[in-house]
Each structure stands twice: as structure tokens, then as C-alpha cells.
Design a protein around this motif. Sequence first.
Motif, PDB file in Angstrom:
ATOM      1  N   SER A  26     -15.392  16.702  10.110  1.00 24.68           N
ATOM      2  CA  SER A  26     -16.127  15.497   9.707  1.00 24.68           C
ATOM      3  C   SER A  26     -15.996  14.436  10.785  1.00 24.68           C
ATOM      4  O   SER A  26     -15.955  14.751  11.972  1.00 24.68           O
ATOM      5  CB  SER A  26     -15.614  15.013   8.345  1.00 24.68           C
ATOM      6  N   THR A  27     -15.857  13.171  10.375  1.00 26.33           N
ATOM      7  CA  THR A  27     -15.991  12.061  11.314  1.00 26.33           C
ATOM      8  C   THR A  27     -14.676  11.301  11.539  1.00 26.33           C
ATOM      9  O   THR A  27     -14.695  10.106  11.800  1.00 26.33           O
ATOM     10  CB  THR A  27     -17.063  11.075  10.814  1.00 26.33           C
ATOM     11  N   TYR A  28     -13.546  11.974  11.404  1.00 26.26           N
ATOM     12  CA  TYR A  28     -12.260  11.296  11.616  1.00 26.26           C
ATOM     13  C   TYR A  28     -12.224  10.679  13.016  1.00 26.26           C
ATOM     14  O   TYR A  28     -12.473  11.355  14.008  1.00 26.26           O
ATOM     15  CB  TYR A  28     -11.113  12.274  11.433  1.00 26.26           C
ATOM     16  N   VAL A  29     -11.885   9.386  13.076  1.00 25.47           N
ATOM     17  CA  VAL A  29     -11.936   8.653  14.336  1.00 25.47           C
ATOM     18  C   VAL A  29     -10.668   8.884  15.149  1.00 25.47           C
ATOM     19  O   VAL A  29     -10.712   9.144  16.347  1.00 25.47           O
ATOM     20  CB  VAL A  29     -12.144   7.144  14.073  1.00 25.47           C
ATOM     21  N   TYR A  30      -9.510   8.757  14.488  1.00 27.76           N
ATOM     22  CA  TYR A  30      -8.237   9.011  15.144  1.00 27.76           C
ATOM     23  C   TYR A  30      -7.204   9.310  14.068  1.00 27.76           C
ATOM     24  O   TYR A  30      -7.497   9.198  12.871  1.00 27.76           O
ATOM     25  CB  TYR A  30      -7.781   7.840  16.025  1.00 27.76           C
ATOM     26  N   ASP A  31      -6.008   9.693  14.479  1.00 25.75           N
ATOM     27  CA  ASP A  31      -5.016  10.177  13.519  1.00 25.75           C
ATOM     28  C   ASP A  31      -4.219   9.038  12.895  1.00 25.75           C
ATOM     29  O   ASP A  31      -2.978   9.038  12.898  1.00 25.75           O
ATOM     30  CB  ASP A  31      -4.071  11.169  14.208  1.00 25.75           C
ATOM     31  N   PHE A  32      -4.925   8.062  12.344  1.00 28.22           N
ATOM     32  CA  PHE A  32      -4.270   7.013  11.566  1.00 28.22           C
ATOM     33  C   PHE A  32      -4.157   7.483  10.116  1.00 28.22           C
ATOM     34  O   PHE A  32      -5.132   7.947   9.525  1.00 28.22           O
ATOM     35  CB  PHE A  32      -5.045   5.701  11.635  1.00 28.22           C
ATOM     36  N   VAL A  33      -2.962   7.366   9.556  1.00 28.62           N
ATOM     37  CA  VAL A  33      -2.709   7.761   8.171  1.00 28.62           C
ATOM     38  C   VAL A  33      -2.167   6.551   7.427  1.00 28.62           C
ATOM     39  O   VAL A  33      -1.119   5.995   7.807  1.00 28.62           O
ATOM     40  CB  VAL A  33      -1.682   8.911   8.099  1.00 28.62           C
ATOM     41  N   TRP A  34      -2.842   6.135   6.371  1.00 26.97           N
ATOM     42  CA  TRP A  34      -2.341   5.027   5.548  1.00 26.97           C
ATOM     43  C   TRP A  34      -1.382   5.584   4.501  1.00 26.97           C
ATOM     44  O   TRP A  34      -1.740   6.510   3.755  1.00 26.97           O
ATOM     45  CB  TRP A  34      -3.503   4.297   4.868  1.00 26.97           C
ATOM     46  N   ASP A  35      -0.177   5.032   4.442  1.00 24.28           N
ATOM     47  CA  ASP A  35       0.777   5.392   3.397  1.00 24.28           C
ATOM     48  C   ASP A  35       0.529   4.479   2.201  1.00 24.28           C
ATOM     49  O   ASP A  35       0.907   3.301   2.222  1.00 24.28           O
ATOM     50  CB  ASP A  35       2.210   5.228   3.918  1.00 24.28           C
ATOM     51  N   SER A  36      -0.101   5.021   1.169  1.00 23.86           N
ATOM     52  CA  SER A  36      -0.496   4.202   0.022  1.00 23.86           C
ATOM     53  C   SER A  36       0.697   3.758  -0.818  1.00 23.86           C
ATOM     54  O   SER A  36       0.544   2.912  -1.710  1.00 23.86           O
ATOM     55  CB  SER A  36      -1.489   4.966  -0.856  1.00 23.86           C
ATOM     56  N   THR A  37       1.899   4.306  -0.542  1.00 19.70           N
ATOM     57  CA  THR A  37       3.095   3.899  -1.285  1.00 19.70           C
ATOM     58  C   THR A  37       3.902   2.826  -0.546  1.00 19.70           C
ATOM     59  O   THR A  37       4.856   2.290  -1.099  1.00 19.70           O
ATOM     60  CB  THR A  37       4.021   5.103  -1.543  1.00 19.70           C
ATOM     61  N   ALA A  38       3.532   2.531   0.686  1.00 20.61           N
ATOM     62  CA  ALA A  38       4.289   1.569   1.494  1.00 20.61           C
ATOM     63  C   ALA A  38       3.672   0.180   1.393  1.00 20.61           C
ATOM     64  O   ALA A  38       2.593  -0.007   0.818  1.00 20.61           O
ATOM     65  CB  ALA A  38       4.339   2.030   2.950  1.00 20.61           C
ATOM     66  N   ASP A  39       4.349  -0.790   1.986  1.00 20.09           N
ATOM     67  CA  ASP A  39       3.872  -2.170   1.943  1.00 20.09           C
ATOM     68  C   ASP A  39       2.501  -2.287   2.605  1.00 20.09           C
ATOM     69  O   ASP A  39       2.257  -1.738   3.686  1.00 20.09           O
ATOM     70  CB  ASP A  39       4.846  -3.104   2.661  1.00 20.09           C
ATOM     71  N   ALA A  40       1.615  -3.014   1.956  1.00 17.89           N
ATOM     72  CA  ALA A  40       0.296  -3.308   2.509  1.00 17.89           C
ATOM     73  C   ALA A  40      -0.219  -4.566   1.838  1.00 17.89           C
ATOM     74  O   ALA A  40      -0.125  -4.704   0.611  1.00 17.89           O
ATOM     75  CB  ALA A  40      -0.672  -2.154   2.282  1.00 17.89           C
ATOM     76  N   GLU A  41      -0.742  -5.498   2.626  1.00 17.47           N
ATOM     77  CA  GLU A  41      -1.246  -6.751   2.070  1.00 17.47           C
ATOM     78  C   GLU A  41      -2.276  -7.339   3.011  1.00 17.47           C
ATOM     79  O   GLU A  41      -2.054  -7.391   4.228  1.00 17.47           O
ATOM     80  CB  GLU A  41      -0.111  -7.755   1.852  1.00 17.47           C
ATOM     81  N   GLY A  42      -3.392  -7.776   2.460  1.00 16.31           N
ATOM     82  CA  GLY A  42      -4.450  -8.356   3.275  1.00 16.31           C
ATOM     83  C   GLY A  42      -4.933  -7.346   4.302  1.00 16.31           C
ATOM     84  O   GLY A  42      -5.236  -6.204   3.973  1.00 16.31           O
ATOM     85  N   PRO A  43      -4.962  -7.703   5.589  1.00 15.04           N
ATOM     86  CA  PRO A  43      -5.391  -6.745   6.614  1.00 15.04           C
ATOM     87  C   PRO A  43      -4.256  -5.876   7.152  1.00 15.04           C
ATOM     88  O   PRO A  43      -4.483  -5.054   8.031  1.00 15.04           O
ATOM     89  CB  PRO A  43      -5.935  -7.655   7.714  1.00 15.04           C
ATOM     90  N   PHE A  44      -3.036  -6.053   6.653  1.00 15.39           N
ATOM     91  CA  PHE A  44      -1.888  -5.309   7.173  1.00 15.39           C
ATOM     92  C   PHE A  44      -1.580  -4.101   6.289  1.00 15.39           C
ATOM     93  O   PHE A  44      -1.597  -4.194   5.053  1.00 15.39           O
ATOM     94  CB  PHE A  44      -0.654  -6.207   7.248  1.00 15.39           C
ATOM     95  N   CYS A  45      -1.300  -2.975   6.926  1.00 18.02           N
ATOM     96  CA  CYS A  45      -0.928  -1.772   6.193  1.00 18.02           C
ATOM     97  C   CYS A  45       0.119  -1.003   6.995  1.00 18.02           C
ATOM     98  O   CYS A  45       0.391  -1.328   8.154  1.00 18.02           O
ATOM     99  CB  CYS A  45      -2.148  -0.901   5.908  1.00 18.02           C
ATOM    100  N   THR A  46       0.696   0.013   6.366  1.00 14.38           N
ATOM    101  CA  THR A  46       1.801   0.767   6.961  1.00 14.38           C
ATOM    102  C   THR A  46       1.474   2.248   6.942  1.00 14.38           C
ATOM    103  O   THR A  46       0.869   2.750   5.990  1.00 14.38           O
ATOM    104  CB  THR A  46       3.097   0.517   6.160  1.00 14.38           C
ATOM    105  N   ASP A  47       1.884   2.960   7.987  1.00 14.71           N
ATOM    106  CA  ASP A  47       1.671   4.410   8.006  1.00 14.71           C
ATOM    107  C   ASP A  47       2.966   5.125   7.613  1.00 14.71           C
ATOM    108  O   ASP A  47       4.007   4.479   7.423  1.00 14.71           O
ATOM    109  CB  ASP A  47       1.113   4.859   9.362  1.00 14.71           C
ATOM    110  N   PRO A  48       2.957   6.462   7.445  1.00 17.23           N
ATOM    111  CA  PRO A  48       4.144   7.171   6.943  1.00 17.23           C
ATOM    112  C   PRO A  48       5.362   7.101   7.862  1.00 17.23           C
ATOM    113  O   PRO A  48       6.480   7.388   7.421  1.00 17.23           O
ATOM    114  CB  PRO A  48       3.653   8.623   6.813  1.00 17.23           C
ATOM    115  N   ASP A  49       5.173   6.715   9.120  1.00 18.95           N
ATOM    116  CA  ASP A  49       6.290   6.577  10.054  1.00 18.95           C
ATOM    117  C   ASP A  49       6.807   5.155  10.144  1.00 18.95           C
ATOM    118  O   ASP A  49       7.688   4.859  10.958  1.00 18.95           O
ATOM    119  CB  ASP A  49       5.865   7.061  11.432  1.00 18.95           C
TER     120      ASP A  49
END
Length: 434
Positions: A26-49
Amino acid sequence: MPNVQQLPGPVASEWVEYHQQSAATSTYVYDFVWDSTADAEGPFCTDPDGNVLLDFTSHVAAAPLGYNNPLIADKLREFDLVDPLKIAGQDFYVSTGGTPEEAELPGPAHLMDKLTEITAHYDMDTVFLSNSGAEAVENALKVCYDHCEQPKYGLTFEGAFHGRTLGALSLNRSKAVHRRDFPELSGIHDVPHSLEGVERLREKLDPDHGHIPPEQVAFLILEPIQGEGGYRVPDGEFMRAVDDLCTEHDIPIIADEIQSGVGRTGELWASDHYEFEPDVITAAKALRVGATISRSELFPDEESRLSSTWGAGDIIASMQGTLTLAAIEEHDLLAHAERQGEALLERLADLEAAHEAVVDVRGLGLMTAVEFDTADRRDEVVDAALQRGLLTLGCGTKTLRLLPPLDVRDRELDIAVDLLGEAVASVEPVSSAN
């Protein structure tokens, strides 16, 4: 602040590998993974690492208020989740408690009611909910084909993107890969996205000398601001010319507001910036559901002409869409998006002045683009920005797009532009830096 150690890190790489074991190309742009269980607020998010990133894509405008915005999240916490959360919404109905007027939380019917309220200035009073933007476009086509007595033709513009289902693909004119070797709707004509294109269309529709009978044209579709085509912002004269031509020949205009709508440009609809009257609006992304909005006389009267199993039955998504519209209104986010969009363009203009690789900046509200001298340079900047913790996306041939949340703050704009500037400097030719 963004904080990046390694992208992708080892845990993110495991998630990517696991996902790709069963995922179609498909159209994956790059290997960014959002960790939906980690801190995220507004435009800031965290990946599994544990990398913290500044997301200026808003999931291609589908997360208009960013991550875990309390204006949405606090309301949803009041709702005791049930199963199923999706029902056959074209066959049955759903209540969110009490009477429609008493319900504390909105459902699909409330979303439809709100959509007719915010399109009333276009005399729209009817909504068909579906699952996605592409479905919203497909149903807009069905509405217009059904309404036309001799439906044979449809009109689109060069650079257009309207979705990836087969009918919507027939309208796309942005990248050959979208349509190549797929069957298409017949009778779709395209012209340049310019005043010259409108004049060419006028010639095609001329009753005496043209080759397209206007009475057989079911629709003209356009994005008020082209998205995938490169964030091309038309001038008022172009939009007036389109409106005048379609009024003259009684051709319904479909305004594809899937990316540009719901406050992204500083108005609820990008169409609102122009002397322009759409007959059908398609919306999705920020609404969390697809919506085809028009006047009742355009919609088919016959049952079963339109249907969608979960179309009016996605309870949570409908709540999110309605709460988003309420937050935009209650917190004056249209004015905020307009102000912050102007501030972002000013900052990006300084970036353009400082770097020869940047050839243009443009946008409307918080739908903003930076164009580079080459496609390769754009791609290098997207990657370099990611390595610094800034998420962006490409569009068009050599353009990078920025879609921060509608309530983005000054500090976040400053961080984003600083990181983007560092990314540009890191890939710019040595000669232009001297």
C-alpha cells in the motif's frame, strides 16, 4: 519537545515486520509506528521505542484536534462502551439514551442534523453517511447520475484526487499509478485546473460548437483546494468561473471537502472562502465517517438506491465527528486556525527566503505546503525531518504538506519550522549554503 534516539527503533521495526506479514502492498510513507498505549497529546505522540514526535500530518487531516484532545476524550470517557459499536445503520436505528433532545452523547442522527445545519447556507438538508471519503464520493456520483435524465458524462480537473475505489479512481488525475490498468467509468472528461481549463470546458459544452451535450453531464467534481495534487489553492476568479459555467448549464457541482473541510482552512468548508455554490459536499477524515450532503431533491426517492451496512451505524465515530464540530464552534477554532495558518505561512516565507531549495510556500488556514526544487529534495527533507522528530507528508510532484491540529499553539509552530529548517539545511547543496 520531540526526542528521537533512533527511527525506526528495534521495537517499532518488529511491529512493522509483524504488520507486513499479512498486509497488502500500500502507501506506507515510512516506518513510523504510533504506540496507542503511550503518552500522546495535541500534536505530540510516542512510538514503541519511546521516541517522541511532533505530528504535523494529523493523520492526513483525519485527527483534526490531534491526540487525546480533552475536548473529545473527556466526553467519550462518559460513555460505557457496549458491543456492538457498529450496527447495520441503513437497516436499523440507534439511540444514545432518552429522547434525541435529552441524549447526553450524540449519535449518527445528531451528526446528520449538525451537518445540515452547517451546510444550510447552501440550502442542503439531506445527508447520507458511509464509511469513508471514497464512499462519500461514490455516493455523490450515484446521487448525480440518478438525478440526471440522460447521464452520460462527468467532469474533473487535472491534478484531482477523489479516492481509491473504482468509481472515484475514474476521476483521479494526479498520479498514473492510481488508475493504471483498472477499468474506469466512461464519459469522464478532464481539463486543466485553471481559468484556461474552464474556458476549454466552456468550448466543449457550447450547444452549437461543442461535443459534450450539457444536459448529459451528470456532475462536475473538484476539490476546493487540491490535496494529493499538490495543495493547489485556486484564486477566486477560477472558482467563480466554474460556478458560473455550471449554473449556466445546470450541472451539479460536487465539492470534495474530504481533506479541506471541517475547519482545516479556517472556514468549516474551503468552499466558504469563495463565491461558489456547491450542490453536493463530500466529507470524511475529520468527521471520522463519510458523509454525502446535498438537497433532498437531488437524492434518489427510491429505496435501496443508496445503502451502506455501517453507514449510519458507527456509534463512536459519529460521536467523535459531532463532538469535533461542537469543539470547533465552542472554542472558536476557525478563527484560531486562520490566525495560526497566517503565522505558519509567515514563518515558512522566512524559510523560503533562506533556502534556495525551497521554491514556494502556500496554503489556506492550516492546510499548508512547501514546494522544493526537485522531488528527490522533497523526499530527502521528509526523511530528514522525521529523523529530527517532525512528521510531514509529501503531495504533488515535489511538495511537502503540513497539517497541524486546528488548536496548534505558537510554540508548536516554532518547533516545527525550526526542525523543518534544520532538515532543509541538511540536504541543501553546499553551493547554496555558502
